[in-house]
Design a protein around this motif. Structure first.
Motif, PDB file in Angstrom:
ATOM      1  N   LEU A  56       0.823  -1.210   0.000  1.00 30.29           N
ATOM      2  CA  LEU A  56       0.000   0.000   0.000  1.00 30.29           C
ATOM      3  C   LEU A  56       0.850   1.249   0.000  1.00 30.29           C
ATOM      4  CD1 LEU A  56      -2.773  -1.052   2.568  1.00 30.29           C
ATOM      5  CD2 LEU A  56      -3.042  -0.764   0.098  1.00 30.29           C
ATOM      6  N   ALA A  57       1.966   1.241   0.719  1.00 30.20           N
ATOM      7  CA  ALA A  57       2.848   2.411   0.748  1.00 30.20           C
ATOM      8  C   ALA A  57       3.412   2.721  -0.635  1.00 30.20           C
ATOM      9  CB  ALA A  57       3.984   2.173   1.738  1.00 30.20           C
ATOM     10  N   ASP A 108      -7.963   4.680  -4.878  1.00 29.38           N
ATOM     11  CA  ASP A 108      -9.149   3.850  -5.019  1.00 29.38           C
ATOM     12  C   ASP A 108      -8.940   2.527  -4.290  1.00 29.38           C
ATOM     13  OD1 ASP A 108     -11.629   2.894  -5.993  1.00 29.38           O
ATOM     14  OD2 ASP A 108     -10.550   1.764  -7.539  1.00 29.38           O
ATOM     15  N   PRO A 109      -9.855   2.109  -3.406  1.00 29.05           N
ATOM     16  CA  PRO A 109      -9.666   0.850  -2.681  1.00 29.05           C
ATOM     17  C   PRO A 109      -9.525  -0.360  -3.585  1.00 29.05           C
ATOM     18  CG  PRO A 109     -11.386   2.163  -1.633  1.00 29.05           C
ATOM     19  CD  PRO A 109     -11.030   2.858  -2.922  1.00 29.05           C
ATOM     20  N   GLN A 110     -10.233  -0.373  -4.759  1.00 29.97           N
ATOM     21  CA  GLN A 110     -10.109  -1.513  -5.657  1.00 29.97           C
ATOM     22  C   GLN A 110      -8.711  -1.580  -6.258  1.00 29.97           C
ATOM     23  OE1 GLN A 110     -12.047  -3.947  -6.081  1.00 29.97           O
ATOM     24  NE2 GLN A 110     -13.962  -3.254  -5.137  1.00 29.97           N
ATOM     25  N   GLY A 111      -8.172  -0.429  -6.663  1.00 23.06           N
ATOM     26  CA  GLY A 111      -6.817  -0.406  -7.199  1.00 23.06           C
ATOM     27  C   GLY A 111      -5.784  -0.791  -6.152  1.00 23.06           C
ATOM     28  N   LEU A 112      -5.969  -0.308  -4.921  1.00 20.16           N
ATOM     29  CA  LEU A 112      -5.041  -0.671  -3.849  1.00 20.16           C
ATOM     30  C   LEU A 112      -5.136  -2.162  -3.535  1.00 20.16           C
ATOM     31  CD1 LEU A 112      -5.599   2.373  -1.459  1.00 20.16           C
ATOM     32  CD2 LEU A 112      -3.664   1.972  -2.989  1.00 20.16           C
ATOM     33  N   THR A 113      -6.358  -2.713  -3.591  1.00 16.76           N
ATOM     34  CA  THR A 113      -6.521  -4.149  -3.348  1.00 16.76           C
ATOM     35  C   THR A 113      -5.806  -4.966  -4.409  1.00 16.76           C
ATOM     36  OG1 THR A 113      -8.682  -3.717  -2.334  1.00 16.76           O
ATOM     37  CG2 THR A 113      -8.211  -5.980  -2.996  1.00 16.76           C
ATOM     38  N   ALA A 114      -5.901  -4.532  -5.663  1.00 10.33           N
ATOM     39  CA  ALA A 114      -5.208  -5.239  -6.743  1.00 10.33           C
ATOM     40  C   ALA A 114      -3.692  -5.221  -6.537  1.00 10.33           C
ATOM     41  CB  ALA A 114      -5.571  -4.617  -8.087  1.00 10.33           C
ATOM     42  N   ALA A 115      -3.140  -4.098  -6.082  1.00  9.10           N
ATOM     43  CA  ALA A 115      -1.704  -4.016  -5.825  1.00  9.10           C
ATOM     44  C   ALA A 115      -1.290  -4.937  -4.685  1.00  9.10           C
ATOM     45  CB  ALA A 115      -1.322  -2.569  -5.507  1.00  9.10           C
ATOM     46  N   VAL A 116      -2.133  -4.999  -3.655  1.00  7.72           N
ATOM     47  CA  VAL A 116      -1.813  -5.878  -2.526  1.00  7.72           C
ATOM     48  C   VAL A 116      -1.880  -7.335  -2.945  1.00  7.72           C
ATOM     49  CG1 VAL A 116      -2.602  -6.622  -0.257  1.00  7.72           C
ATOM     50  CG2 VAL A 116      -2.544  -4.191  -0.812  1.00  7.72           C
ATOM     51  N   ARG A 117      -2.839  -7.693  -3.765  1.00 13.16           N
ATOM     52  CA  ARG A 117      -2.971  -9.076  -4.216  1.00 13.16           C
ATOM     53  C   ARG A 117      -1.736  -9.510  -4.995  1.00 13.16           C
ATOM     54  NH1 ARG A 117      -7.823 -11.897  -4.412  1.00 13.16           N
ATOM     55  NH2 ARG A 117      -7.005 -12.944  -6.258  1.00 13.16           N
ATOM     56  N   ILE A 118      -1.173  -8.619  -5.777  1.00 12.27           N
ATOM     57  CA  ILE A 118       0.047  -8.972  -6.513  1.00 12.27           C
ATOM     58  C   ILE A 118       1.182  -9.265  -5.536  1.00 12.27           C
ATOM     59  CG2 ILE A 118       1.769  -8.089  -8.117  1.00 12.27           C
ATOM     60  CD1 ILE A 118      -0.452  -6.549  -9.512  1.00 12.27           C
ATOM     61  N   SER A 119       1.293  -8.467  -4.477  1.00 12.68           N
ATOM     62  CA  SER A 119       2.351  -8.706  -3.489  1.00 12.68           C
ATOM     63  C   SER A 119       2.104 -10.000  -2.709  1.00 12.68           C
ATOM     64  CB  SER A 119       2.419  -7.532  -2.509  1.00 12.68           C
ATOM     65  OG  SER A 119       2.739  -6.337  -3.186  1.00 12.68           O
ATOM     66  N   ALA A 122       0.746   6.153  -3.950  1.00 12.00           N
ATOM     67  CA  ALA A 122       1.136   7.319  -4.742  1.00 12.00           C
ATOM     68  C   ALA A 122       0.453   7.326  -6.106  1.00 12.00           C
ATOM     69  CB  ALA A 122       2.658   7.351  -4.919  1.00 12.00           C
ATOM     70  N   ARG A 123       0.011   6.156  -6.603  1.00 13.66           N
ATOM     71  CA  ARG A 123      -0.615   6.060  -7.912  1.00 13.66           C
ATOM     72  C   ARG A 123      -2.134   6.186  -7.845  1.00 13.66           C
ATOM     73  NH1 ARG A 123       2.859   1.575  -7.931  1.00 13.66           N
ATOM     74  NH2 ARG A 123       1.040   0.178  -7.845  1.00 13.66           N
ATOM     75  N   THR A 124      -2.737   5.669  -6.773  1.00 16.08           N
ATOM     76  CA  THR A 124      -4.194   5.679  -6.689  1.00 16.08           C
ATOM     77  C   THR A 124      -4.628   5.656  -5.226  1.00 16.08           C
ATOM     78  OG1 THR A 124      -6.215   4.497  -7.308  1.00 16.08           O
ATOM     79  CG2 THR A 124      -4.288   3.170  -6.829  1.00 16.08           C
TER      80      THR A 124
END
Length: 704
Positions: free
Chosen positions: A563-564, A572-583, A568-570
């Motif tokens: 999330l950190a 939006d909770p959905q976009g942040l969730t997608a980034a976390v899922r990749i990690s 900086a890019r978004t």
């Protein structure tokens, strides 16, 4: 053995470990060895003093459990008194011909002074004491003890449930609950012991009558045949000694019977019995005033003892007057000390009586049971449901990564006797019916015979099942059924519901607790992210999105690091969730297929996928994914067919799609109740080999 251990054993022996053997030797000595009259006088006096002390302790005890050792003391004193009876009988029969002091001064005093030396009067007094003790006091106390023991045992499950409910609701701590459970157990043990202890005193009264008859007949025979005494002289010596001995024994017995009756008839209170009697008997002056009037009328009648009745009438009237003045003074003092407040009107009196304490919050997780299921949550009756629910909470908390709230259990008379209901936020999310005296035989998919019983559906997984008798358990296991008890059925159903609704259990308090724990190991990460760059509400929404798709939040550090970087890019909770899922991709895939290097996946037909991507791009304004109803129905049917084939083959079903449409397709699959995991291309770890096992097209066909 070292010196410290030796000294410890000596100290423990000196502190009372030898008390019981010493008492046993004392009782045996009184029964078997001859005793001098002086020692017999001392023991009789000690017996009377002990009975008085026990009676006063019962009077001044605040509640029965304050004197919980009373049944044991009752047994000990009864044994001591019977042993003294045997010792005194020996002395009376051996030396009764010598005169009134042959058995000691105490027996002589009771034989000469108390009954005036008249053995007929003494016999009548003794029989009256026995009747009072045996028929009135002991019989009533025994009946009360029996009823109290029965009611106490019947009330134990309800008391245990009340304690567990207060503990689950957070009203009391673990130590308070443990203390209250001990008090409930001690209360049941006490009244159960009193039920049996009352039989000691009753048997003692019967033994007193038999000992009296035996002593008189034996004394007459010994005095006349062995010592050549006349009948009158033998009757006088032995009858007075025997009756004196009986009175010395019956008076302590009557005192202990009275103590037992006081103990079982009193109620728990913050006052001793004397204060309770004074406050409740003389608390109102009306009773004394009416009694004074009645006594005055009776004393005024001709032929009545005027002095006695009129003097008591005056005393009762004066007492009523002083009690009335005391009550008036107490009310005036209370009125002066009370703060002056405006008197509420009748219209708003009901409103002002309400408080926020009257608005009870709903239970986050609740379990309501019918009355037949109460023994399942009562540990004293062998119920294991509470420990299993605790195990479910512990396992779920470890798997999900946050503390699952406690389950508030209560009985509900509106339910069927064997039914239960699971609630979240006060709303029912699951209910079923179980049979505590039966076992549930679940059909896992392949069995080799049928069973007789009550056919139902397993509430947790919807499988075919049969409630069978416990004697059929081995037969059912032989036929391939999975057999579980009723407690396991309820706990498993609760586990499935909590796991499916885990995102609803995550709140701001849980997020803050996770942040506090992370701050102990990574303070800079938390300080940089929260609340400057990301709010707690947004973080909560991301965690809820993960839990909604059965992704645990155990690796909270990786989540916050992702999330950190993505914040900086978004925002939006959905976009942040997608980034976390990749990690978290490795953990997500491992939870689906384990450690297998091959990753069998299902893909969408390229034309369908492009169509869905275009629909998502057109719906970025807020409309979301738009699928034609007929196409949605065909897609659901195709996915269900492929998922069924994968389940038969024993493999997980994974739908691999482009990242923009993954969240919406995951929701689409979840609505269809298909056991399919939806992953994006970016969520596939590098060490996995992807194998396309099926392609789902828009026409509802699955091609290999």
């Amino acid at each position: 053995m070292d010196r410290a251990a030796i000294y410890g054993n000596v100290r423990s022996a000196g502190k009372g470990n030898l008390g019981i053997p010493f008492l046993l030797l004392l009782v045996l000595g009184m029964v078997t060895l001859p005793m001098p009259p002086f020692l017999l006088d001392t023991l009789f006096t000690f017996n009377i003093a002990l009975s008085i002390v026990v009676l006063l302790v019962c009077v001044y005890a605040m509640r029965p459990l304050d004197f919980a050792v009373f049944p044991t003391i009752l047994l000990i004193t009864t044994l001591m008194r019977l042993a003294l009876n045997v010792a005194s009988t020996r002395i009376v029969l051996l030396h009764g011909h010598e005169g009134g002091d042959a058995a000691g001064k105490v027996i002589e005093a009771f034989g000469e002074v108390v009954i005036g030396g008249n053995y007929v009067v003494g016999l009548v007094v003794f029989l009256i004491l026995v009747i009072i003790n045996f028929v009135v006091v002991t019989k009533g106390a025994g009946r009360i003890s029996e009823v109290s023991a029965r009611f106490t045992l019947d009330a134990m499950p309800g008391k245990q449930m009340a304690i567990d409910a207060d503990l689950n609701a957070g009203l009391i701590s673990q130590d308070d609950a443990k203390l209250r459970r001990q008090e409930v157990t001690q209360e049941a043990d006490f009244y159960g012991s009193m039920d049996g202890a009352s039989k000691f005193v009753r048997g003692d009264a019967v033994a007193g009558i038999l000992i009296l008859v035996i002593n008189i007949l034996g004394g007459l025979g010994i005095g006349m045949m062995q010592h050549d005494l006349s009948f009158d002289l033998a009757a006088r010596y032995y009858s007075l000694l025997t009756i004196g001995d009986g009175l010395v024994a019956q008076i302590p017995s009557l005192l202990l019977s009275t103590a037992a009756a006081i103990m079982v008839t009193r109620v728990n209170s913050s006052q001793d019995m004397g204060k309770q009697v004074i406050s409740q008997l003389f608390g109102s002056p009306k009773a004394l005033a009416v009694a004074a009037g009645i006594l005055f009328i009776m004393g005024s009648l001709p032929g009545m003892p005027h002095v006695a009745f009129l003097s008591l009438a005056i005393a009762a009237g004066v007492g009523a007057y002083f009690i009335q003045q005391r009550n008036v003074a107490a009310e005036a003092q209370a009125a002066e000390e009370a703060p002056q407040q405006p008197k509420p009107s009748e219209a708003d009196q009901d409103i002002k009586e309400l408080d926020w304490d009257d608005v009870m919050p709903v239970d986050m997780i609740g379990l309501e049971v019918g009355y037949r299921l109460i023994p399942m949550v009562d540990k004293l009756q062998g119920g294991q449901l509470l420990s299993r629910i605790k195990g479910v909470r512990k396992k779920l908390s470890q798997d999900l990564g946050f503390l699952v709230p406690s389950v508030h259990i209560r009985d509900n008379l509106d339910l069927m006797p064997g039914a239960y209901r699971i609630t979240l936020m006060g709303v029912s999310v699951g209910e079923s019916e179980v049979y505590p005296d039966r076992e549930l035989a679940i059909n896992p998919g392949q069995v080799f015979g049928a069973l007789k019983g009550i056919e139902v559906k397993d509430p947790a997984f919807g499988l075919d099942a049969v409630w069978i008798e416990q004697s059929q358990k081995e037969q059912a296991q032989t036929l391939g059924y999975t057999v579980v008890d009723a407690g396991t059925v309820v706990a498993t159903h609760l586990n499935q519901i909590l796991q499916a609704h885990s995102h609803e259990l995550m709140g701001h308090d849980e997020v803050q607790k996770l942040l506090d724990l992370l701050a102990k190991t990574s303070p800079k990460l938390v300080e940089e992210l929260i609340p400057g760059r990301l709010s707690v509400s947004t973080l909560l929404k991301v965690l809820q999105n993960l839990l909604m798709e059965q992704v645990p939040v155990r690796d909270f550090r990786t989540i916050t690091e992702a999330l950190a970087e993505a914040v900086a890019r978004t925002q939006d909770p959905q976009g942040l969730t997608a980034a976390v899922r990749i990690s978290l991709s490795r953990m997500i895939v491992q939870n689906i297929v384990g450690s297998d290097d091959d990753l069998p996946v299902i893909t969408l037909d390229p034309q369908l996928e492009q169509l869905l991507l275009g629909s998502v791009q057109q719906g970025e304004s807020g409309d979301g994914l738009v699928i034609e109803p007929t196409m949605a129905e065909r897609l659901q049917s195709s996915l269900a067919d492929v998922a069924q084939q994968q389940e038969i083959a024993g493999r997980a079903s994974i739908l691999l799609v482009a990242a923009p449409i993954r969240p919406l397709l995951a929701k689409f699959v979840r609505y269809g109740e298909n056991q399919i995991s939806v992953l994006s291309y970016q969520e596939i770890p590098e060490n996995k080999r992807v194998t396309i096992i099926a392609t789902v097209g828009g026409q509802g066909q699955a091609g290999v």
